[in-house]
Scaffold this motif. Sequence first.
Motif, mmCIF file in Angstrom:
data_model
loop_
_atom_site.group_PDB
_atom_site.id
_atom_site.type_symbol
_atom_site.label_atom_id
_atom_site.label_comp_id
_atom_site.label_asym_id
_atom_site.label_seq_id
_atom_site.Cartn_x
_atom_site.Cartn_y
_atom_site.Cartn_z
ATOM 1 N N GLN A 1 0.742 -1.130 0.104
ATOM 2 C CA GLN A 1 -0.094 0.037 0.108
ATOM 3 C C GLN A 1 0.892 1.303 -0.075
ATOM 4 O OE1 GLN A 1 -3.208 0.040 2.899
ATOM 5 N NE2 GLN A 1 -3.694 -2.110 2.493
ATOM 6 N N SER A 2 0.402 2.333 -0.770
ATOM 7 C CA SER A 2 1.068 3.472 -0.823
ATOM 8 C C SER A 2 0.215 4.504 -0.879
ATOM 9 C CB SER A 2 2.190 3.643 -1.891
ATOM 10 O OG SER A 2 1.363 3.255 -3.008
ATOM 11 N N ALA A 3 0.492 5.727 -0.420
ATOM 12 C CA ALA A 3 -0.533 6.949 -0.436
ATOM 13 C C ALA A 3 0.188 8.154 -0.391
ATOM 14 C CB ALA A 3 -1.583 6.804 0.761
ATOM 15 N N TYR B 1 -7.642 19.755 -1.683
ATOM 16 C CA TYR B 1 -7.055 18.620 -1.314
ATOM 17 C C TYR B 1 -6.762 17.875 -2.515
ATOM 18 C CZ TYR B 1 -6.641 13.881 0.267
ATOM 19 O OH TYR B 1 -6.255 12.423 0.674
ATOM 20 N N GLY B 2 -5.653 17.080 -2.707
ATOM 21 C CA GLY B 2 -5.622 16.107 -3.720
ATOM 22 C C GLY B 2 -4.657 14.836 -3.318
ATOM 23 N N GLY B 3 -5.461 13.780 -3.574
ATOM 24 C CA GLY B 3 -4.625 12.695 -2.963
ATOM 25 C C GLY B 3 -4.601 11.451 -3.992
ATOM 26 N N TYR B 4 -3.973 10.364 -3.660
ATOM 27 C CA TYR B 4 -3.567 9.127 -4.411
ATOM 28 C C TYR B 4 -3.413 7.974 -3.595
ATOM 29 C CZ TYR B 4 -1.524 5.619 -7.628
ATOM 30 O OH TYR B 4 -1.302 4.428 -8.133
ATOM 31 N N VAL B 5 -4.173 6.685 -3.652
ATOM 32 C CA VAL B 5 -3.823 5.621 -2.723
ATOM 33 C C VAL B 5 -3.787 4.424 -3.811
ATOM 34 C CG1 VAL B 5 -4.915 4.429 -1.214
ATOM 35 C CG2 VAL B 5 -5.319 6.759 -0.913
ATOM 36 N N ASN B 6 -2.714 3.673 -3.453
ATOM 37 C CA ASN B 6 -2.617 2.472 -4.201
ATOM 38 C C ASN B 6 -2.653 1.187 -3.390
ATOM 39 O OD1 ASN B 6 -1.070 0.092 -5.765
ATOM 40 N ND2 ASN B 6 -1.151 1.534 -7.280
ATOM 41 N N GLU B 7 -3.551 0.303 -3.342
ATOM 42 C CA GLU B 7 -3.627 -0.732 -2.655
ATOM 43 C C GLU B 7 -3.402 -2.245 -3.514
ATOM 44 O OE1 GLU B 7 -7.538 -0.374 -0.883
ATOM 45 O OE2 GLU B 7 -6.721 0.840 0.782
ATOM 46 N N GLY B 8 -2.519 -2.836 -2.733
ATOM 47 C CA GLY B 8 -1.920 -4.135 -3.682
ATOM 48 C C GLY B 8 -2.705 -5.376 -3.508
#
Length: 460
Positions: free
Chosen positions: A71-73, A92-99
Motif C-alpha cells: 500500500q502506498s499513499a 486537497y489532492g490524494g492518490y492511494v494504491n492498494e495491492g
Amino acid sequence: RCLPHDARNRSEPAMIPTPSTERADVPTGGAPAVYGWDAVAGVVNFIYKKKYEGLQLNIQGGISERGDDRQSAVNATYGANFADGRGNIMVYGGYVNEGVVENDGRDFSRLDYTSLGTTQRVAGNSATNLTAAQNLFTPFYNPSNVGAGGVFVIGSQTNRIINADGTFRAYNAATDGYNREQYKLLAAPSERYTFAARLNYDVTDSINLFGEATYTNVLSKGRMEASPMRTDSALGAFPGNGGFYPIEFMVANPTNPADVRRLANPLVPAAVFAAATNRNANDAISSKDLSFLLRTTMFDGGTRTIPTERDNFRVVLGGSMDLGSSWKFDAYYQYGYTKQNQSMSGLANLYNLGEALQAIPDVFDYDNDGNVAEAVCVNASARAQGCVPINVYGLNADGSSKISADAIKYIKTSMSRYSKQQMHVAAANLTGSLFQLPAGPVQIAVGAEYRKEESRDIFV
C-alpha cells in the motif's frame, strides 16, 4: 450527506479526505430530526476544518509480513484565509494504491472449506446433531464437484467423469474436486484518486456561507474462479429441456430430400453414447441426450476477471445563521452522483454453447472441403454465423481441455454493467432551547428535507 455508491444505498466514506477533517462526531438523540429519517440509529458527522492555513504533505507506504498487500499513499492539503480572516479556502489532492492479497496466500482461505457440522446434521431428534453442533466451526475441505472436465448425467448415471480415453466413472472428490478458493482474492488491487475543495465565508459574525466539492475515481480489478458452464437450470444452455441436449439428429440431404439419415454427434465418446438414453423425451425420434456442468478453465487465464471503475462527484452549497439565545438555523443544497462501469470476463455465451453442442458429422460436405468426417453444427443458420462444434467430453491425458481454440472463440463472452445513482438534497434545520428546567434546558430540533434519488443499471 455521503453519496450512495450502489442501488442499495451504501455510502462511500473513503471519498472524504481525512486530512481535511477536524473531527468525527457520532450524535444519536434527535438525529432523525436533523439528519433525516434514515438516521434513527444515529449518524457519523464528519466536521471539516474551517480556518486551516498552510500546506500539509503526507507520503506513506506499507507491506504485510507476507510480502503482499503493498500500500502506498500520497496527498497534499493546502489552506489559506482571506478577507481579514473572514473567509477560508482549502483544497486537497490524494492518490492511494492498494495491492493484491490472494486467497492462496493465507492458510485460512486457500482451500474450499465449509463447516463440518453442517455436513453432519440429520433430520429429527438425534445425538448426531449434538456432534454436528460441536463441529459447527470445524473446517471441512469440501471442493466443488464442477471442475475443468465437468460432471455429466449419462442415462440414469449422475455425477460422471469422462476419462481421456472416452470411458467414464463416478466422481471422486479426493481426485476430481475443484478448489475454487485458490483463484479468488482476499483484497483486489485498486487505485483511488481524490480531489476536494471547501470554501467558507463569514458574511457577518452570525452568518456563514460555505461550498464544498469532492471528486473520487476508483479503479479496481477483482478475480474469481472460472465460471460454471452448464446445460441445466435458468443459467444453462437448455433450461427448457431439464438441461438435456440431443446427441442424435435426423438430417436430410440438401441435394436429395428423400435421403434422410440418423446422425450422431461424432465428438461424443462411444462408451458415453452407448450408455446415454432419451432422458428428455422431447422429440419424435427419441434421440439420446446428455447433460453436464463444467468450468471455463480453458478460457484465458482460467479465471474470471472483474475490472471496475467508479466515479463519485459531490457538490454542496449552504449556510448557517446564529439567531441568538441558543437558536441556530442552517440550510444546504447538495447534488451528487456515482457512476460505475464494471465488466466480467471468462463467461460463456449460452446461445452459442447450445448451438455448438448440437453437432453432426459433415456427411453432406456442407463446407465443400471434401472432409465428410469432421464435426459441424447441425443448425444451418448457426453454421452461417460461424458456429464451431465444441468437444466438452472430458480432458486430454495431460489434463488440458479438448475444446479447440476456434470453439473457445465462438462461445467465450463477457458481461458489462453500467450504473449511475444520483442524489438531490435540500434541507433546513432549526435548533434551540425552549425553556429551563431544574435538570437543564429543554431543547428542540426541527428539520425539513427534500431528497430525490435516481438509480439505473444497464447490462450489456
